[in-house]
Design a protein around this motif. Structure first.
Motif, PDB file in Angstrom:
ATOM      1  N   LEU A 167      -7.115  -1.468  -1.354  1.00  0.00           N
ATOM      2  CA  LEU A 167      -5.968  -1.296  -0.468  1.00  0.00           C
ATOM      3  C   LEU A 167      -6.046   0.056   0.243  1.00  0.00           C
ATOM      4  O   LEU A 167      -6.331   1.065  -0.370  1.00  0.00           O
ATOM      5  CB  LEU A 167      -4.693  -1.374  -1.341  1.00  0.00           C
ATOM      6  N   PRO A 168      -5.816   0.093   1.575  1.00  0.00           N
ATOM      7  CA  PRO A 168      -5.782   1.388   2.260  1.00  0.00           C
ATOM      8  C   PRO A 168      -4.685   2.259   1.655  1.00  0.00           C
ATOM      9  O   PRO A 168      -3.694   1.726   1.135  1.00  0.00           O
ATOM     10  CB  PRO A 168      -5.466   1.028   3.720  1.00  0.00           C
ATOM     11  N   GLU A 169      -4.836   3.524   1.847  1.00  0.00           N
ATOM     12  CA  GLU A 169      -3.900   4.425   1.198  1.00  0.00           C
ATOM     13  C   GLU A 169      -2.472   4.271   1.696  1.00  0.00           C
ATOM     14  O   GLU A 169      -1.513   4.439   0.948  1.00  0.00           O
ATOM     15  CB  GLU A 169      -4.354   5.888   1.402  1.00  0.00           C
ATOM     16  N   ASN A 170      -2.324   3.992   3.005  1.00  0.00           N
ATOM     17  CA  ASN A 170      -0.958   3.940   3.572  1.00  0.00           C
ATOM     18  C   ASN A 170      -0.248   2.601   3.360  1.00  0.00           C
ATOM     19  O   ASN A 170       0.809   2.367   3.912  1.00  0.00           O
ATOM     20  CB  ASN A 170      -0.990   4.283   5.071  1.00  0.00           C
ATOM     21  N   VAL A 171      -0.861   1.703   2.617  1.00  0.00           N
ATOM     22  CA  VAL A 171      -0.217   0.393   2.411  1.00  0.00           C
ATOM     23  C   VAL A 171       0.135   0.228   0.933  1.00  0.00           C
ATOM     24  O   VAL A 171      -0.664   0.581   0.056  1.00  0.00           O
ATOM     25  CB  VAL A 171      -1.143  -0.757   2.855  1.00  0.00           C
ATOM     26  N   ALA A 198      -1.981  -9.279   6.385  1.00  0.00           N
ATOM     27  CA  ALA A 198      -0.802  -8.391   6.420  1.00  0.00           C
ATOM     28  C   ALA A 198      -1.247  -6.934   6.353  1.00  0.00           C
ATOM     29  O   ALA A 198      -0.727  -6.081   7.084  1.00  0.00           O
ATOM     30  CB  ALA A 198       0.138  -8.732   5.272  1.00  0.00           C
ATOM     31  N   VAL A 199      -2.244  -6.688   5.512  1.00  0.00           N
ATOM     32  CA  VAL A 199      -2.746  -5.317   5.378  1.00  0.00           C
ATOM     33  C   VAL A 199      -3.476  -4.932   6.654  1.00  0.00           C
ATOM     34  O   VAL A 199      -3.256  -3.872   7.234  1.00  0.00           O
ATOM     35  CB  VAL A 199      -3.679  -5.225   4.143  1.00  0.00           C
ATOM     36  N   LYS A 200      -4.366  -5.847   7.091  1.00  0.00           N
ATOM     37  CA  LYS A 200      -5.224  -5.580   8.250  1.00  0.00           C
ATOM     38  C   LYS A 200      -4.418  -5.305   9.516  1.00  0.00           C
ATOM     39  O   LYS A 200      -4.740  -4.403  10.287  1.00  0.00           O
ATOM     40  CB  LYS A 200      -6.133  -6.799   8.447  1.00  0.00           C
ATOM     41  N   TYR A 201      -3.362  -6.115   9.721  1.00  0.00           N
ATOM     42  CA  TYR A 201      -2.594  -5.973  10.963  1.00  0.00           C
ATOM     43  C   TYR A 201      -1.402  -5.015  10.799  1.00  0.00           C
ATOM     44  O   TYR A 201      -0.438  -5.095  11.555  1.00  0.00           O
ATOM     45  CB  TYR A 201      -2.186  -7.352  11.509  1.00  0.00           C
ATOM     46  N   SER A 202      -1.494  -4.158   9.777  1.00  0.00           N
ATOM     47  CA  SER A 202      -0.516  -3.071   9.652  1.00  0.00           C
ATOM     48  C   SER A 202      -1.282  -1.761   9.753  1.00  0.00           C
ATOM     49  O   SER A 202      -1.407  -1.018   8.764  1.00  0.00           O
ATOM     50  CB  SER A 202       0.197  -3.144   8.277  1.00  0.00           C
ATOM     51  N   PRO A 203      -1.826  -1.457  10.940  1.00  0.00           N
ATOM     52  CA  PRO A 203      -2.687  -0.281  11.074  1.00  0.00           C
ATOM     53  C   PRO A 203      -1.945   1.015  10.743  1.00  0.00           C
ATOM     54  O   PRO A 203      -2.580   2.000  10.369  1.00  0.00           O
ATOM     55  CB  PRO A 203      -3.135  -0.334  12.537  1.00  0.00           C
ATOM     56  N   ASP A 204      -0.600   0.965  10.885  1.00  0.00           N
ATOM     57  CA  ASP A 204       0.155   2.192  10.591  1.00  0.00           C
ATOM     58  C   ASP A 204       0.684   2.190   9.161  1.00  0.00           C
ATOM     59  O   ASP A 204       1.555   2.995   8.816  1.00  0.00           O
ATOM     60  CB  ASP A 204       1.312   2.332  11.585  1.00  0.00           C
ATOM     61  N   GLY A 205       0.189   1.279   8.371  1.00  0.00           N
ATOM     62  CA  GLY A 205       0.603   1.189   6.984  1.00  0.00           C
ATOM     63  C   GLY A 205       1.961   0.551   6.804  1.00  0.00           C
ATOM     64  O   GLY A 205       2.565   0.017   7.736  1.00  0.00           O
ATOM     65  N   GLY A 206       2.464   0.659   5.539  1.00  0.00           N
ATOM     66  CA  GLY A 206       3.754   0.036   5.233  1.00  0.00           C
ATOM     67  C   GLY A 206       3.624  -0.760   3.946  1.00  0.00           C
ATOM     68  O   GLY A 206       2.593  -0.700   3.274  1.00  0.00           O
ATOM     69  N   THR A 207       4.690  -1.487   3.642  1.00  0.00           N
ATOM     70  CA  THR A 207       4.668  -2.272   2.402  1.00  0.00           C
ATOM     71  C   THR A 207       4.429  -3.742   2.740  1.00  0.00           C
ATOM     72  O   THR A 207       5.077  -4.289   3.619  1.00  0.00           O
ATOM     73  CB  THR A 207       6.002  -2.141   1.643  1.00  0.00           C
ATOM     74  N   VAL A 208       3.511  -4.314   2.009  1.00  0.00           N
ATOM     75  CA  VAL A 208       3.294  -5.757   2.133  1.00  0.00           C
ATOM     76  C   VAL A 208       3.966  -6.412   0.943  1.00  0.00           C
ATOM     77  O   VAL A 208       3.657  -6.094  -0.201  1.00  0.00           O
ATOM     78  CB  VAL A 208       1.786  -6.091   2.178  1.00  0.00           C
TER      79      VAL A 208
END
Ligand code: ADP
Length: 805
Positions: A659-663, A694-704
């Motif tokens: 998981l990217p750090e911002n997600v 959901a992770v991929k198309y949240s380039p600015d991060g966030g919660t999935v």
């Protein structure tokens, strides 16, 4: 005048008295009738006419006076003079009684013979005078009557002679007693030849049997006689007549004689025959569409020996040549002769007269009389002349069969036999017939064309390509079923309208498809249309015809969609494959370098890149494989009852690893959830795809977030993010194969466009559904509903499904 003896009645009850009277009167020479009683006397008076009566006064039963009274009372006998013969006194009263009873004289007994004779003589003479007068009067009357009759007979005769009809009289047996002047004029007979059966000599032999039998019938029945027959004129020509005879009866009702008339109905009959013929011929003409057969029929009808003896029909063939399509003869004996003539001397197309000339000029030709000169002018040689001569032709006419645009052929009629000629009337008739025949030929041709057209129309209707026929005025004349299907525009809304008004975007067609010359199809071109908010790509070609242009078109929309999909695939997949390959290649190259000493950390990093990118490659390849299996129906689902929560948890744990750090990831699920029926591996793949996206198309991060909830016989899995979002217009399309919102990767996010397609297909295979909700800006939520256990199958029952194609 008849010399009739006078009767004298003698009445006396005594025989001897009677004898005495007879003896006295005998010498007078009259007829003496003696009776002995009054009754007998009355009886005689009923039977005979008497010049005078001698009456005895004294008789038993009926005495003389009483009898005299009775005689006077009867009209027929009241004027007969009565002489009383009496032996009684000559007293006044007696005499008086006698006179009042009607006696004209008395004679007393003993009888004086001379007196009696002279008295009787006077009365007889008187009677004779009266008788004479009466006879004279009768004679006079008869003479006057005879004179009158003579006068009226003469008047009738004059009348009969003045009549334009033939008039004749015949006796009760049918023997002619008189013919009027018209008869002699018409037949050319002399009065000496006009015997009792003269009419039978002028009636046409064909009509004679019927006329004779009719005549015999009416002579027996006394009914009026009526028959149509042909009478031969002195020129030898037969003309139709209406024969009529009516009986003339005397006062007693017996037939005295017959009066007959024969009226010339030839012209009327011909017109009638022609009319009947035209009707019959028209009927025949309209009945069949094989005009050759029909014309043969018409020729046969015409060559009935009345209208024509010989009838031929020629038509102009497609190559302009003339051919004889029908021929008929009234006289079978002449058929071979005519055929020989035609075979030996075929039609000369350049002949100045005859069929060819009539067709060339489109004008009829009438030869009222085929004279020796006429034959001379047309005969090629002696044999020809001889054959024509043998046919005995007397008159002919030839009329063109005029079609709307050209002459179709000609009908020729000929007569044979002396005195038979065609005239203006027959020509009019022939032209009328030709007019009808020509229109029958044209109708047959039109019908055939229409049939062909109808057939073509049926083919056009059934054909898979759209066909539109646009006339020279730009109006739609044909719009077949395929055209309706392809464009969604119905024929009723298009036909008859200007194509530019009826078909949106048509104006783009004409410049792209210049119509080649008539009958030549141009190259097919792809033309875009936008009809009813739908984009259409049509491959169109155009071909010109006399009245406009035919456009044929085929729907390319689907093909183009596939084509663009193929292009998308090549673009995205090749990119997707190239990126990991480039990374692997780069890492490998670096590792292989011998000139540079790599730090162990870097080496490990490079190996990790190789592993990760190889994985990525494997994923892409497995996605491609999976999609292809789904397409071809070769993917099996191992459907079983499984727990939704644990499946979701497994996937979250897997995602957590990279998981990217911002997600951040979150699971929201109630502690107890119904089991679902699905292939657990495939369900995990669906969730994994959704979470990855959901992770991929949240380039600015966030919660999935992954939320689970029971829902109307299903369990709903909802994966939401706060990423890029998906515009409403594309929310359906993202589930299509290879479809990507950003195919050029302006956001730098790669992908094959297969993930959601695979999800949709897998969900569909377990009777679930998948959709997305997004306002297009602040993230998206993907929902997947999978049927609960209880709804579809008993708990624990595992099923093995073959995926439906
Ligand atoms: P890809 O390999 O491109 O991700 P997918 O089939 O998984 O293919 O998705 C199709 C397209 O749908 C993506 O290219 C993307 O544009 C859009 N998409 C999918 N998931 C999301 C999401 N969670 N947010 C925004 N867009 C998404």
């Amino acid at each position: 005048m008849s010399e009739q003896r006078a009767n004298v009645l003698l009445v006396d009850d005594r025989q001897e008295n009677l004898l005495a009277l007879e003896a006295i009167l005998e010498p007078l020479g009259h007829r003496l009738v003696s009776v002995t009683s009054g009754t007998a006397a009355l009886k005689e008076l009923l039977l005979e006419d008497f010049a005078c009566i001698l009456l005895d006064v004294q008789m038993p039963e009926l005495d003389g006076f009483e009898l005299a009274e009775l005689i006077k009372a009867r009209e027929r006998s009241q004027h007969i003079p009565i002489i009383f013969v009496t032996a009684l006194s000559k007293e006044e009263q007696h005499v008086y009684r006698g006179y009042s009873a009607g006696a004209v004289d008395y004679i007393f007994k003993p009888i004086d013979a001379t007196i009696l004779r002279s008295k009787v003589s006077v009365f007889v003479e008187l009677w004779e005078k009266t008788q004479q007068l009466q006879e004279q009067a009768e004679q006079l009357h008869a003479q006057e009557l005879a004179a009158l009759e003579r006068a009226s007979e003469e008047r009738y005769r004059q009348l009969a002679d003045a009549m334009p009809q033939i008039v004749w009289t015949s006796d009760v047996l049918g023997a002619a007693t008189y013919f009027n002047r018209r008869w002699f004029e018409y037949t050319g007979m002399s009065p000496a030849d006009a015997g009792p059966n003269a009419w039978q000599h002028v009636v046409h032999p064909d009509d004679l049997p019927l006329a004779v039998s009719r005549r015999e019938q009416t002579l027996v029945s006394g009914a009026a006689f009526e028959v149509e027959y042909r009478f031969r004129s002195k020129e030898g020509e037969y003309r139709w007549h209406l024969g009529r005879a009516v009986p003339i009866r005397n006062d007693a009702g017996q037939i005295s004689f017959w009066v007959g008339t024969a009226t010339d109905i030839h012209d009327r009959k011909l017109i009638e025959d022609q009319r009947t013929f035209i009707v019959t011929a028209s009927d025949a003409l309209s009945r069949s569409l094989d005009y050759r057969e029909t014309l043969t029929q018409v020729a046969k009808l015409a060559a009935n020996g009345e209208l024509a003896d010989w009838c031929t029909v020629h038509v102009v063939e497609a190559d302009g040549s003339l051919s004889e399509v029908a021929v008929a003869h009234a006289d079978p004996a002449k058929v071979t002769l005519a055929r020989e003539l035609q075979e030996r001397y075929p039609l000369d197309p350049d002949a100045p007269t005859g069929v060819a000339a009539v067709i060339r000029a489109a004008e009829p030709e009438l030869v009222p009389e085929i004279t020796a000169e006429v034959i001379e002018s047309i005969a090629h040689d002696d044999l020809h002349r001889d054959l024509i001569g043998q046919l005995g032709l007397s008159s002919s006419m030839c009329v063109p069969l005029k079609g709307r645009e050209r002459v179709l052929g000609a009908i020729t009629f000929s007569l044979s036999g002396p005195g038979r000629h065609y005239g203006a009337d027959e020509l009019i008739f022939a032209e009328e017939l030709a007019r009808r025949a020509a229109s029958a030929i044209e109708n047959a041709r039109l019908y055939r064309e229409a049939e062909a057209r109808a057939q073509a129309a049926r083919v056009l209707a059934a054909i898979g390509d759209g066909v539109a026929l646009i006339d020279l005025g730009g109006r739609v004349r044909l719009w077949n079923a395929a055209a309706e299907r392809i464009t969604g525009l119905e024929a009723v809304d298009v036909l008859g309208r200007s194509v530019r008004d009826a078909v949106p975007g048509w104006e783009a067609v004409e410049p792209r498809l210049p119509v080649a010359t008539v009958g030549e199809a141009g190259r097919a071109e792809s033309v875009p249309f936008e009809i009813g908010g739908r984009e259409l790509w049509l491959s169109m070609s155009a071909v010109g015809y006399e009245d406009g242009t035919v456009y044929a078109f085929r729907d390319l929309t689907e093909e183009r969609a596939l084509e663009s999909m193929r292009q998308d695939f090549v673009a995205t997949v090749s990119h997707e494959l190239r990126t990991p390959l480039a990374a692997i290649y780069g890492a490998a190259l670096t590792l292989r370098r011998e000139d540079v000493e790599l730090a162990a950390e870097l080496e490990a990093k490079l190996l990790e890149v190789i592993t990760e990118e190889s994985n990525r490659l494997a994923e892409i390849v497995s996605d491609l494989l999976l999609a292809s299996q789904l397409d071809t129906g070769k993917l099996y689902a191992n459907v079983e009852v499984c727990d939704p929560r644990s499946i979701a948890q497994l996937e979250l744990d897997a995602a957590q690893t990279h998981l990217p750090e911002n997600v951040a990831l979150a699971l929201e699920a109630p502690p107890k959830l119904p089991a679902v029926v699905a292939d657990p591996g495939q369900l995990r793949q669906v969730l994994s795809n959704l979470i990855e996206n959901a992770v991929k198309y949240s380039p600015d991060g966030g919660t999935v977030r992954v939320a689970l909830a029971p829902e109307n016989g299903h369990v709903r899995f909802s994966v939401s993010d706060s990423g890029l979002g998906i515009p409403a217009s594309e929310q359906r399309r993202i589930f299509e194969k290879f479809f990507r919102l950003d195919p050029d990767m302006t956001r730098g996010i790669g992908g094959t466009g297969l993930g959601l397609y695979i999800c949709r297909e897998l969900v569909r295979r377990v009777d679930g559904r998948i959709w997305v909700e997004s306002d297009g800006r602040s993230g998206s939520t993907f929902h997947v509903e999978i049927p609960q256990e209880a709804v579809t199958t008993p708990a624990g029952a595992g099923r093995r499904h073959r995926a439906a194609a």
